[in-house]
Design an enzyme around this catalytic site. Structure first.
Site, PDB file in Angstrom:
ATOM      1  N   GLY A  94       0.743  -1.223   0.065  1.00 44.66           N
ATOM      2  CA  GLY A  94      -0.019   0.069   0.239  1.00 44.66           C
ATOM      3  C   GLY A  94       0.909   1.253   0.062  1.00 44.66           C
ATOM      4  O   GLY A  94       0.336   2.626   0.005  1.00 44.66           O
ATOM      5  N   CYS A  95       2.052   1.133  -0.285  1.00 39.17           N
ATOM      6  CA  CYS A  95       2.977   2.530   0.085  1.00 39.17           C
ATOM      7  C   CYS A  95       3.176   2.668  -1.584  1.00 39.17           C
ATOM      8  O   CYS A  95       3.778   2.069  -2.443  1.00 39.17           O
ATOM      9  CB  CYS A  95       4.476   2.012   0.397  1.00 39.17           C
ATOM     10  SG  CYS A  95       5.399   3.211   0.580  1.00 39.17           S
TER      11      CYS A  95
END
Lengths: 141, 104, 111
Positions: free
Chosen positions: C109-110
């Site tokens: 999710g980065c």
């Protein structure tokens, strides 16, 4: 449905998990989406029905199949404020499983002096159906 | 002629195991692999069917140990009569039988 | 695949500079990666790097930034449990930079 909180609307999201962990990629995809979406601070529940109950079974050892064992990641869900994991009793029964066969997943309750509480709740099929009715968004894996 | 049947889907998700068991002959072997091993757990709906098949059809039933371990199924929770094999045992079964039939 | 050299040994890294095989990690890798970013690692940096490695060992993921700050605050003291402190240590972002030094994959999710 959905009430206003700071920064926007909070909606109720249900992630519906129906597959075991390693035969298909659905279980891992679901967990990754849950972790990513946790940043949006919505009201999240996870449901485990059918073979999905096998995702959170104790004692998974994947050395022999050459795949990553991602079951320890379920222990991190509490850190992400995801602490409503509903497991269907009928699905356990059909598979010869009981709650004792599941990982003891817990979260720390911020509003109760960080007391450790269980995240898993066993519900029957009718209660699971009610839970589904109560959602704004249902994501299936 | 004997056949090694492999089933890689859970009986709760597909009808592969049912269909496979309906098409075996005495002397055949059925090997449960991947999510197929989920069906071999004792005291379960699919496990009861397997136990019945063991008694009635004259087939031998096997489960791949590595796939059981990944799914948290200990050997002592298997249906009585289901034998655990490793990958080498899989190869032996394939060699011992005249054909391999995969129930995908 | 590109690589970095630490103590005469080559380690594969992906196109974004993350270690290809986290099981090959040695502390020297973090020092070399930091030097490439013109950074010298202090004990404060190592507190975070070691924490990330322990977290990964236990949960098999790199924590999201808000989870990291909360956990660091609990472990190392409230004054360190905020993103300002972490960004001072790792100006490119604690997730991207500290996780990379720790040999972990890019956090889920980065972006």
């Amino acid at each position: 449905m959905g009430d206003m909180s700071e920064g926007g609307t909070t909606k109720k999201f249900l992630y519906l998990n129906r597959k075991a962990s390693y035969g298909t990629v659905y279980a891992l995809e679901s967990l990754e989406v849950v972790l990513i979406a946790a940043a949006f601070e919505q009201d999240v529940s996870l449901a485990f029905i059918d073979d999905g109950v096998y995702q959170i079974i104790k004692g998974q050892d994947t050395k022999g199949i050459g795949m990553k064992n991602f079951s320890p990641t379920f222990n991190a869900l509490g850190d992400y404020d995801i602490n409503k994991l509903y497991v269907e009793k009928e699905s356990l029964d059909e598979r010869g499983l009981t709650e004792d066969d599941l990982m003891p997943l817990v979260y720390e309750d911020e509003d109760d002096d960080w007391a450790e509480k269980p995240s898993i709740k066993i519900v029957n099929r009718a209660e699971m159906a009610d839970l589904m009715q109560d959602q704004d968004v249902i994501l299936s894996f | 002629m004997s056949i090694l049947h492999t089933v890689n889907k859970s009986a709760y998700e597909r009808n592969a195991l049912d269909s496979c068991l309906g098409h075996t002959k005495p002397g055949d072997s059925v090997l449960l692999i991947e999510d197929g091993v989920i069906s071999a757990r004792a005291g379960s709906v699919a496990g009861d069917k397997l136990a019945a098949a063991l008694g009635e059809t004259g087939v031998s039933i096997y489960a791949l140990g590595a796939d059981m371990a990944a799914r948290g199924i200990p050997e002592d929770k298997l249906v009585d009569g289901v034998k655990v094999v490793d990958y080498a045992g899989f190869v032996d079964l394939a060699a011992e039988n005249d054909a391999v039939e995969a129930w995908l | 695949m590109s690589s970095i050299t630490v103590d005469g040994k080559e380690y594969g890294v992906d196109e974004e500079g993350y270690l290809a095989d986290l099981s090959t990690w040695v502390p020297g890798i973090a020092d070399v990666m930091a030097a490439q970013d013109d950074l010298t690692l202090t004990d404060e940096h190592w507190d975070i790097i070691n924490f990330l490695r322990e977290y990964y060992e236990e949960y098999q993921i790199a924590p999201a930034i808000r989870v990291l700050t909360k956990a660091i605050g609990k472990k190392l003291g409230k004054e360190k449990g905020n993103s300002k402190y972490l960004y001072e240590l790792f100006p490119y972002g604690p997730a991207k930079q500290a996780c990379r030094y720790a040999g972990l994959p890019k956090p889920t999710g980065c972006v």
